[in-house]
Write an enzyme that holds these catalytic residues in place. Structure first.
Site, short mmCIF file in Angstrom:
data_model
loop_
_atom_site.label_atom_id
_atom_site.label_comp_id
_atom_site.label_asym_id
_atom_site.label_seq_id
_atom_site.Cartn_x
_atom_site.Cartn_y
_atom_site.Cartn_z
N ASP A 92 0.86 -1.17 0.00
CA ASP A 92 0.00 0.00 0.00
C ASP A 92 0.91 1.23 0.00
O ASP A 92 2.13 1.11 0.08
CB ASP A 92 -0.97 -0.03 1.18
CG ASP A 92 -0.27 0.01 2.51
OD1 ASP A 92 -0.87 -0.43 3.50
OD2 ASP A 92 0.88 0.48 2.57
N ASP A 266 -7.80 -7.50 0.85
CA ASP A 266 -6.81 -7.78 1.89
C ASP A 266 -7.46 -7.48 3.23
O ASP A 266 -8.31 -6.57 3.33
CB ASP A 266 -5.57 -6.88 1.72
CG ASP A 266 -5.81 -5.49 2.32
OD1 ASP A 266 -6.35 -4.63 1.59
OD2 ASP A 266 -5.48 -5.28 3.51
N CYS A 304 -12.05 -29.46 7.72
CA CYS A 304 -10.90 -28.65 7.34
C CYS A 304 -9.64 -29.50 7.31
O CYS A 304 -9.42 -30.35 8.18
CB CYS A 304 -10.73 -27.49 8.34
SG CYS A 304 -9.37 -26.37 7.92
N CYS A 306 -6.48 -28.20 7.32
CA CYS A 306 -5.31 -27.44 7.77
C CYS A 306 -4.62 -28.19 8.91
O CYS A 306 -5.21 -29.09 9.53
CB CYS A 306 -5.72 -26.04 8.22
SG CYS A 306 -6.26 -25.94 9.94
N CYS A 309 -6.62 -28.39 12.28
CA CYS A 309 -7.77 -29.29 12.28
C CYS A 309 -7.39 -30.73 12.04
O CYS A 309 -8.10 -31.65 12.45
CB CYS A 309 -8.79 -28.84 11.23
SG CYS A 309 -9.47 -27.21 11.58
N HIS A 335 -5.09 -21.83 10.44
CA HIS A 335 -6.46 -22.29 10.13
C HIS A 335 -7.27 -21.19 9.45
O HIS A 335 -7.93 -21.39 8.41
CB HIS A 335 -7.19 -22.74 11.40
CG HIS A 335 -8.67 -22.86 11.17
ND1 HIS A 335 -9.25 -23.96 10.54
CD2 HIS A 335 -9.66 -21.98 11.41
CE1 HIS A 335 -10.55 -23.75 10.42
NE2 HIS A 335 -10.84 -22.56 10.93
ZN ZN Z 1 -8.55 -25.83 9.95
#
Ligand code: ZN
Ligand code: SAQ
Length: 372
Positions: A92, A266, A304, A306, A309, A335
């Site tokens: 930015d 963003d 999920c 990730c 998880c 996550h």
């Molecule tokens: Zn997750």
């Protein structure tokens, strides 16, 4: 040779999907950019940020020019090398952060003078200096230097501020010069006034930019007012260039913005809230510090994939947050960023297949209210 390009792949209603190509890699749109304010996405290794599916991240000119300094980063090989992220970076232009973070600011036609919120040292930002700083950082997508009016503001104040930003947009364009492989985005202002938004869009289009941001939103106006503006503002911008909505947002803000023609966003929300124990999921939000998670063997979200998880229980995450262990913020940030990128991928696929409305209905149907 342009070296950068934007190709629209499909459209469904106002929602679009495409690819921004740069020498450092492609950016799949609609795209969500994790925020790497001080040359790091807080709590994440760069390879982990990439593993969440991010194609591009955001760096803050204001913070980096104050610490460690733009010239220093340039001497060390530029921001990509410095922070070990070799894919695209959007920076930015610093003006917004000056007005929201620094002390003793003075705004003139020339630019802004301010005192660093780190050490009180005096600094000066102009369109020309902002372009120089972003060039020293080596960013791939450079933002024009603008002024985002503080709210509440009357129509006259918003008009004057927008017209200043348009004069600064011209100065940004002139100072940026011709830099193949790099893009310069203009920033539309005009508050919630559709005629001022249209005037701003025309001024920017006449100057000519590689992409166009919708500025002046996500500053406390609320989702209804923001969506009301997005019902018309993106349409004032060239349809063959990327449209970037700055500072947005919660998952439902993101979906509503893409629905209205936004290609890039963003927000600090997934990383910042992750550090406070807030997990975002398809069914709503979880604050893992709540006592009711202390004995829960289930993951945050059983669907999920990730690391948090896949390998940890809510009970464990509850424990490490309560114990202020470093891994707490790391796992929840990962996550949340993973989930935000999953939303983007879901929308890219849905738009490509002409089923955005069905995807959006499913997105909203699953979301319970409050803690889950
Ligand atoms: Zn997750
Ligand atoms: O018009 C803008 N110009 C240049 N940068 C911005 C950044 C922005 N970020 C938000 N919202 C997210 C926030 C971050 C910190 C306070 S609000 N709104 C924003 C508007 C602008």
């Amino acid at each position: 040779m342009a070296q950068t390009s934007f190709e629209l792949k499909a459209q469904d209603g106002q929602a679009r999907t495409g690819v921004i190509s740069t020498p450092r890699g492609d950016i799949r749109t609609p795209a969500f950019m994790p925020v790497g304010t001080a040359a790091t996405v807080k709590g994440m290794m760069p390879e982990s940020v990439r593993a969440t599916g991010a194609d591009i991240l955001l760096g803050n000119t204001y913070h980096l020019m104050l610490r460690p300094g733009a010239e220093r980063i340039d001497r060390l090989g530029g921001l990509h090398k410095f922070m070990n992220w070799d894919r695209p970076i959007l920076t930015d232009s610093g003006g917004f952060q000056v007005m929201s973070l620094s002390d003793l600011r003075k705004l003139t036609e020339e630019g802004v003078t301010f005192k660093s919120h780190y050490d009180g040292s005096k600094h000066h930002l102009t369109p020309e200096r902002s372009m120089e700083v972003q060039k020293l950082l080596g960013s791939d997508i450079v933002m024009a230097f603008d002024e985002c009016p503080a709210l509440p503001a009357d129509r006259d104040r918003i008009a004057q501020s927008m017209r200043l930003s348009m004069r600064w947009a011209q100065r940004s364009r002139d100072a940026f010069g011709d830099r193949p492989g790099h893009m310069l985005f203009g920033i539309m202002q005009g508050g919630l006034e559709s005629d001022l938004r249209e005037e701003s869009a025309k001024a920017l289009t006449d100057i000519g930019f590689d992409g166009y941001a919708v500025g002046g939103l996500a500053v406390g106006e609320g989702q209804d007012a923001m969506f009301g503006c997005l019902d018309y503002a993106p349409g004032f911008l060239p349809e063959d260039k990327p449209r970037y909505l700055m500072g947005v947002g919660k998952p439902d803000d993101i979906v509503g913005a893409v629905k209205r023609g936004i290609d890039m966003m963003d927000c600090v929300l997934p990383s910042r809230s992750g550090r406070t124990g807030q997990a975002w999921t398809r069914r709503g939000q979880i604050n893992i510090k709540n006592a009711r998670h202390a004995d829960d063997p289930r993951p945050i979200d059983e669907h999920c994939t990730c690391p948090a998880c896949s390998s940890y229980s809510r009970a464990y995450l509850h424990h490490v947050f309560r114990s202020h262990e470093m891994i707490s913020g790391m796992l929840l940030t990962w996550h949340n960023l993973h989930y935000f990128q999953e939303i983007m991928q879901g929308m890219r696929d849905a738009i490509s297949e002409g089923r955005f409305d069905a995807w959006e209905a499913d997105f909203h149907a699953l979301r319970a209210e409050g803690d889950i």
